[in-house]
Structure formats: structure tokens, C-alpha cells
Design a protein around this motif. Structure first.
Motif, PDB file in Angstrom:
ATOM      1  N   PRO A 183       3.656 -17.215 -51.207  1.00  0.00           N
ATOM      2  CA  PRO A 183       2.948 -16.307 -50.282  1.00  0.00           C
ATOM      3  C   PRO A 183       2.192 -17.031 -49.173  1.00  0.00           C
ATOM      4  CG  PRO A 183       2.685 -15.523 -52.527  1.00  0.00           C
ATOM      5  CD  PRO A 183       3.377 -16.859 -52.620  1.00  0.00           C
ATOM      6  N   LEU A 184       1.587 -18.183 -49.485  1.00  0.00           N
ATOM      7  CA  LEU A 184       0.848 -18.909 -48.447  1.00  0.00           C
ATOM      8  C   LEU A 184       1.800 -19.530 -47.436  1.00  0.00           C
ATOM      9  CD1 LEU A 184      -1.754 -19.924 -47.242  1.00  0.00           C
ATOM     10  CD2 LEU A 184      -1.734 -21.843 -48.855  1.00  0.00           C
ATOM     11  N   SER A 185       2.882 -20.139 -47.925  1.00  0.00           N
ATOM     12  CA  SER A 185       3.840 -20.747 -46.996  1.00  0.00           C
ATOM     13  C   SER A 185       4.516 -19.674 -46.143  1.00  0.00           C
ATOM     14  CB  SER A 185       4.895 -21.559 -47.763  1.00  0.00           C
ATOM     15  OG  SER A 185       5.590 -20.749 -48.684  1.00  0.00           O
ATOM     16  N   ARG A 186       4.759 -18.490 -46.736  1.00  0.00           N
ATOM     17  CA  ARG A 186       5.343 -17.393 -45.965  1.00  0.00           C
ATOM     18  C   ARG A 186       4.366 -16.883 -44.912  1.00  0.00           C
ATOM     19  NH1 ARG A 186       7.941 -14.113 -51.099  1.00  0.00           N
ATOM     20  NH2 ARG A 186       9.833 -15.390 -51.329  1.00  0.00           N
ATOM     21  N   LEU A 187       3.063 -16.876 -45.273  1.00  0.00           N
ATOM     22  CA  LEU A 187       2.053 -16.433 -44.320  1.00  0.00           C
ATOM     23  C   LEU A 187       2.028 -17.343 -43.103  1.00  0.00           C
ATOM     24  CD1 LEU A 187      -0.326 -14.559 -43.623  1.00  0.00           C
ATOM     25  CD2 LEU A 187      -1.818 -16.142 -44.869  1.00  0.00           C
ATOM     26  N   LEU A 246      -6.564 -27.266 -38.779  1.00  0.00           N
ATOM     27  CA  LEU A 246      -5.801 -28.494 -39.038  1.00  0.00           C
ATOM     28  C   LEU A 246      -4.614 -28.187 -39.939  1.00  0.00           C
ATOM     29  CD1 LEU A 246      -5.513 -31.589 -38.814  1.00  0.00           C
ATOM     30  CD2 LEU A 246      -7.091 -31.784 -40.753  1.00  0.00           C
ATOM     31  N   PHE A 247      -4.831 -27.373 -40.965  1.00  0.00           N
ATOM     32  CA  PHE A 247      -3.750 -26.968 -41.867  1.00  0.00           C
ATOM     33  C   PHE A 247      -2.696 -26.152 -41.130  1.00  0.00           C
ATOM     34  CE2 PHE A 247      -2.416 -23.220 -44.459  1.00  0.00           C
ATOM     35  CZ  PHE A 247      -1.438 -23.857 -45.214  1.00  0.00           C
ATOM     36  N   ILE A 248      -3.149 -25.168 -40.349  1.00  0.00           N
ATOM     37  CA  ILE A 248      -2.208 -24.271 -39.662  1.00  0.00           C
ATOM     38  C   ILE A 248      -1.349 -25.027 -38.659  1.00  0.00           C
ATOM     39  CG2 ILE A 248      -2.033 -22.330 -38.055  1.00  0.00           C
ATOM     40  CD1 ILE A 248      -4.511 -21.145 -39.394  1.00  0.00           C
ATOM     41  N   VAL A 249      -2.002 -25.849 -37.818  1.00  0.00           N
ATOM     42  CA  VAL A 249      -1.246 -26.542 -36.771  1.00  0.00           C
ATOM     43  C   VAL A 249      -0.299 -27.572 -37.375  1.00  0.00           C
ATOM     44  CG1 VAL A 249      -2.861 -28.440 -36.271  1.00  0.00           C
ATOM     45  CG2 VAL A 249      -1.455 -27.509 -34.445  1.00  0.00           C
ATOM     46  N   THR A 250      -0.698 -28.199 -38.488  1.00  0.00           N
ATOM     47  CA  THR A 250       0.174 -29.185 -39.130  1.00  0.00           C
ATOM     48  C   THR A 250       1.369 -28.517 -39.794  1.00  0.00           C
ATOM     49  OG1 THR A 250      -1.689 -30.689 -39.511  1.00  0.00           O
ATOM     50  CG2 THR A 250       0.270 -31.040 -40.847  1.00  0.00           C
ATOM     51  N   ALA A 276      -7.559 -29.029 -45.764  1.00  0.00           N
ATOM     52  CA  ALA A 276      -6.229 -28.954 -45.166  1.00  0.00           C
ATOM     53  C   ALA A 276      -5.173 -29.517 -46.112  1.00  0.00           C
ATOM     54  CB  ALA A 276      -6.210 -29.708 -43.835  1.00  0.00           C
ATOM     55  N   GLY A 277      -5.482 -30.643 -46.762  1.00  0.00           N
ATOM     56  CA  GLY A 277      -4.548 -31.219 -47.717  1.00  0.00           C
ATOM     57  C   GLY A 277      -4.324 -30.320 -48.920  1.00  0.00           C
ATOM     58  N   LEU A 278      -5.407 -29.728 -49.442  1.00  0.00           N
ATOM     59  CA  LEU A 278      -5.294 -28.838 -50.602  1.00  0.00           C
ATOM     60  C   LEU A 278      -4.454 -27.609 -50.270  1.00  0.00           C
ATOM     61  CD1 LEU A 278      -6.115 -28.033 -53.473  1.00  0.00           C
ATOM     62  CD2 LEU A 278      -8.193 -27.010 -52.514  1.00  0.00           C
ATOM     63  N   LEU A 279      -4.695 -27.023 -49.111  1.00  0.00           N
ATOM     64  CA  LEU A 279      -3.907 -25.853 -48.698  1.00  0.00           C
ATOM     65  C   LEU A 279      -2.430 -26.210 -48.541  1.00  0.00           C
ATOM     66  CD1 LEU A 279      -6.293 -24.183 -46.087  1.00  0.00           C
ATOM     67  CD2 LEU A 279      -5.740 -23.361 -48.381  1.00  0.00           C
ATOM     68  N   THR A 280      -2.158 -27.433 -48.084  1.00  0.00           N
ATOM     69  CA  THR A 280      -0.758 -27.871 -47.945  1.00  0.00           C
ATOM     70  C   THR A 280      -0.092 -27.988 -49.304  1.00  0.00           C
ATOM     71  OG1 THR A 280      -1.353 -29.111 -45.943  1.00  0.00           O
ATOM     72  CG2 THR A 280       0.758 -29.631 -46.965  1.00  0.00           C
ATOM     73  N   VAL A 281      -0.810 -28.533 -50.296  1.00  0.00           N
ATOM     74  CA  VAL A 281      -0.269 -28.615 -51.662  1.00  0.00           C
ATOM     75  C   VAL A 281       0.019 -27.217 -52.195  1.00  0.00           C
ATOM     76  CG1 VAL A 281      -0.775 -29.277 -54.035  1.00  0.00           C
ATOM     77  CG2 VAL A 281      -1.409 -30.807 -52.173  1.00  0.00           C
ATOM     78  N   ILE A 282      -0.936 -26.312 -51.998  1.00  0.00           N
ATOM     79  CA  ILE A 282      -0.756 -24.935 -52.473  1.00  0.00           C
ATOM     80  C   ILE A 282       0.419 -24.267 -51.759  1.00  0.00           C
ATOM     81  CG2 ILE A 282      -1.833 -22.649 -52.575  1.00  0.00           C
ATOM     82  CD1 ILE A 282      -4.531 -24.075 -52.835  1.00  0.00           C
ATOM     83  N   ALA A 283       0.524 -24.491 -50.452  1.00  0.00           N
ATOM     84  CA  ALA A 283       1.609 -23.873 -49.684  1.00  0.00           C
ATOM     85  C   ALA A 283       2.979 -24.321 -50.175  1.00  0.00           C
ATOM     86  CB  ALA A 283       1.452 -24.206 -48.202  1.00  0.00           C
ATOM     87  N   GLY A 284       3.049 -25.553 -50.696  1.00  0.00           N
ATOM     88  CA  GLY A 284       4.326 -26.049 -51.183  1.00  0.00           C
ATOM     89  C   GLY A 284       4.826 -25.269 -52.382  1.00  0.00           C
TER      90      GLY A 284
END
Length: 390
Positions: A113-117, A219-223, A101-109
Motif C-alpha cells: 500500500p505504501l509503495s502504491r501510494l 526526502l522519501f517521496i522525491v527519492t 526516510a530510510g525506514l519508510l523506504t524499507v516499509i515501502a519495499g
């Protein structure tokens, strides 16, 4: 004299922010960690790591940007953990999910494309998933009224009365009454077996596909959907224009660093962000970041005493922590349920998301929260296409 009063104003705002942010939700943090298989020592370490992570992240981001960036632990995220099934390998597997979840949050930042998704997930469906996750937790106070009224009623009544005066003090007042319930119970004997400041417990993570997809991904999505994106919106609503990437990636980085010590997720705050950013924090908008800095300092201070808090919570009568968590999350449940079903065009899909998530069903290792979003999304796509044809 006036300048001194203004400086004290930022300190007092920071203290109130930390009290509201910490004491309004630490019971659900403990519930979430316990549900994942954490021992008392690991739970104390996790609570301390979570408080210090959000405190330091808030201090660093506020000082660097000169913007009141309030950081929190993910209350919706730990609520999700509290209603999830413990992984087969225990807490080590949960830590692996926290890291994802933390790694995906870093990537989304940094990877748009991930943050838009995540931003493309319809808000009613995300809110329906959240309200379904919170449902069983928010039922606990009322279930406890029948099973242990002497435990539940003082907390519920205090929360309600204090909320009529000021909703921000409702849960902290309920926490005080809950502590009194613990103290007056027969045979109460509080002895701190360990150090006042708990020893950090490093957990070597374990990884499995079911936990990564069933715990880490939700956890990543809801956060992201209920904390980071609204947190940015709150900051912008007060006239600040922060760059999203550094903020989101930074809280993701804080999650990565604190996860091995038991902390589930660090994120941008929404309610406490508004407290730091409004004019009651400081008359000068350029100085309001100091309130977030002091809030971070107090978070770190509270985190250092996580051992005492966890040990004291261990003496609580059955159902007391559940009652506290339930009343603390009732406003969040009400707001998310309203947001889920308010738009008639999303109502059927939101209902599917809510019911599937609330069912707790697990299919091919995927949790109910994932299936709720998937099935609700499919229903909404079909409804949208049918509406276009007509």
C-alpha cells in the motif's frame, strides 16, 4: 585473450560508472550536508558513509541477484536538502529525518500500500516538485558569472564543450577544471589536518515533527518517485525481472545504517544502471552484474578518500561548488521540467506544484515541497472532476 578483454571491460565499465556517479554529484552532496548544519568532519564522514553505503549495497545486491543493480546516493534528495532550512537542533535533527526516510523506504519495499501510494503520485507533479527544487541550484552558475566570472566561466565552458563530445564526461571534466581553479588561486596551501581516511562521526539523532514532515517525508517521496521507481524501470527495460521488494528494502536498510554517520539517502540508480546493463558492459547479459560489482568497489574506494575531497573543497573560492552543482544538475532539471509540463492535462497542477515548491514557503512546519505536492494534487483532482462533468 578475448575472455581477458571482456573481464577488463567489466572493470572499466565499473570504473566509469563510479567516476560518473561520484564526481558528477559530490558537490551537491556537500552542499546538502552543509545546509543541514554539518561541520567539516561530519560532512567528510557523511560523504564517506554515502559512498560506501551505495558501493556495498550495489555489490551485495548484484552478487545475490546476478543482476546489474547499480546503487547511488539520492542526488534529488540532497538537492532538496541544499534548498531546505537548517533544523533548529542542527544536524542531529537532520539525521532523524534521514532515518525516517530510510525506514519508510524499507516499509515501502515490503508493504505494497505504501509503495502504491508513492507510485500513485502523478509523475508530472513529482517532476514539477523536483524541477522546482533544482531551480535555485541550477541558477547558481549563471549568477556566479556576474559575481565571479573567473570562477564560473572555466567550469561552465568546460562542461559545455566536454558535453558535446560525450555527456558522461562533461561533469568529471568540469570537476578537474574546478580543481585547477582552486590550485591556481593566490595563497593556495593544501594541508590535510586530519587522517587521509576520515574518521566516521556518529551523530545521535534528534527528532521533531517539523523536521520529520518537512525534511524526512519529502526526502522519501522525491527519492522513491525520481530514483527507486525509475531505477527499477531501467533494469527491467534491459530484460531483467528483479523482485522489487528486496531491492527497495535493501537500499532503505543501507540508508538506515549509514544515516547516523551523515549519509542522507541510498537508492537505486537510473543512469548508471543503464551503463551496467547494456551490451557495452558485457556481451553476455548474465555477466553484466560484474560491472555493477566493480562499480561498487570503486565507490567504496572513492569514499575512503572523502576527507581529502572535503578538505580540498573547503579551499574552493566562493560560488565554485555552487557552479559545479548547478551544471551537474542542469540535465536533470531540463528533463524534469519537460516531464512536468509535457502533458497538457496536468499542466496547471504541475505549475502550481512548481511555483509553490520554488517559493520556499513554510506553513505550520511543512516545507514548500510538501505544500507543492498537496496543492498541486488538489488542483489536479478538481480539474479531473470538472473534466468528467463536461
Amino acid at each position: 585473450m578475448r575472455q581477458r578483454a571482456i573481464r577488463l571491460q567489466t572493470v572499466s565499465t565499473g570504473l566509469v560508472v563510479a567516476i560518473v556517479g561520484f564526481f558528477s554529484s559530490f558537490p551537491i552532496v556537500l552542499q546538502g550536508l552543509n545546509a543541514m548544519g554539518a561541520s567539516k568532519a561530519v560532512a567528510a564522514s557523511g560523504l564517506m558513509a554515502a559512498a560506501i553505503a551505495m558501493g556495498l549495497a550495489g555489490i551485495v545486491l548484484s552478487l545475490r541477484t546476478k543482476i546489474p543493480v547499480s546503487v547511488a546516493w539520492s542526488t534529488p534528495g540532497v538537492a532538496l536538502l541544499a534548498v531546505s532550512t537548517m533544523p533548529e537542533a542542527g544536524f542531529a535533527e537532520a539525521v532523524g529525518a534521514f532515518l525516517l526516510a530510510g525506514l519508510l523506504t524499507v516499509i515501502a519495499g515490503f508493504w505494497r500500500p505504501l509503495s502504491r501510494l508513492i507510485a500513485a503520485i502523478p509523475a508530472p507533479l513529482a517532476q514539477a516538485m523536483l524541477s522546482a527544487v533544482l531551480l535555485s541550484i541550477c541558477l547558481q552558475p549563471f549568477s556566479a558569472m556576474g559575481k565571479a566570472p573567473w570562477v564560473a566561466l572555466p567550469v561552465i565552458v568546460t562542461w559545455f564543450i566536454a558535453g558535446q563530445i560525450n555527456r558522461l564526461i562533461a561533469v568529471p571534466c568540469a570537476v578537474v577544471v574546478a580543481a585547477l581553479v582552486v590550485v591556481i588561486q593566490p595563497g593556495f596551501d593544501f594541508t590535510l589536518s586530519g587522517a587521509v581516511i576520515p574518521k566516521p562521526v556518529f551523530t545521535i539523532p534528534a527528532f521533531s515533527i517539523p523536521s520529520l514532515i518537512g525534511i524526512g517525508l519529502p526526502l522519501f517521496i522525491v527519492t522513491m518517485a525520481t530514483q527507486n521507481i525509475p531505477g527499477l524501470a531501467i533494469i527491467r527495460s534491459f530484460g531483467y525481472q528483479p523482485a522489487p521488494a528486496p531491492l527497495i528494502s535493501s537500499v532503505g536498510g543501507a540508508s538506515l545504517l549509514s544515516a547516523p554517520f551523515g549519509a542522507p539517502a541510498t537508492c537505486l540508480a537510473a543512469i548508471t544502471a543503464a551503463m551496467c546493463a547494456n551490451e557495452e558492459s558485457h556481451p553476455d547479459p548474465d555477466k553484466r552484474y560484474l560491472s555493477a560489482v566493480f562499480g561498487g568497489l570503486f565507490y567504496c574506494l572513492f569514499g575512503l578518500f572523502a576527507g581529502i575531497i572535503t578538505a580540498f573543497a573547503g579551499l574552493a573560492p566562493p560560488l565554485l561548488l555552487g557552479t559545479l552543482a548547478g551544471v551537474a544538475l542542469l540535465p536533470v532539471f531540463a528533463a524534469s521540467a519537460l516531464a512536468a509540463f509535457e502533458d497538457a492535462s496536468y499542466r496547471q497542477a504541475a505549475a502550481i506544484t512548481f511555483l509553490v515548491t520554488a517559493s520556499g514557503v513554510t506553513i505550520i512546519g511543512l516545507s514548500a515541497a510538501v505544500w507543492g505536492l498537496v496543492l498541486g494534487g488538489i488542483v489536479q483532482m478538481i480539474n479531473t472532476r470538472m473534466a468528467r462533468k463536461t
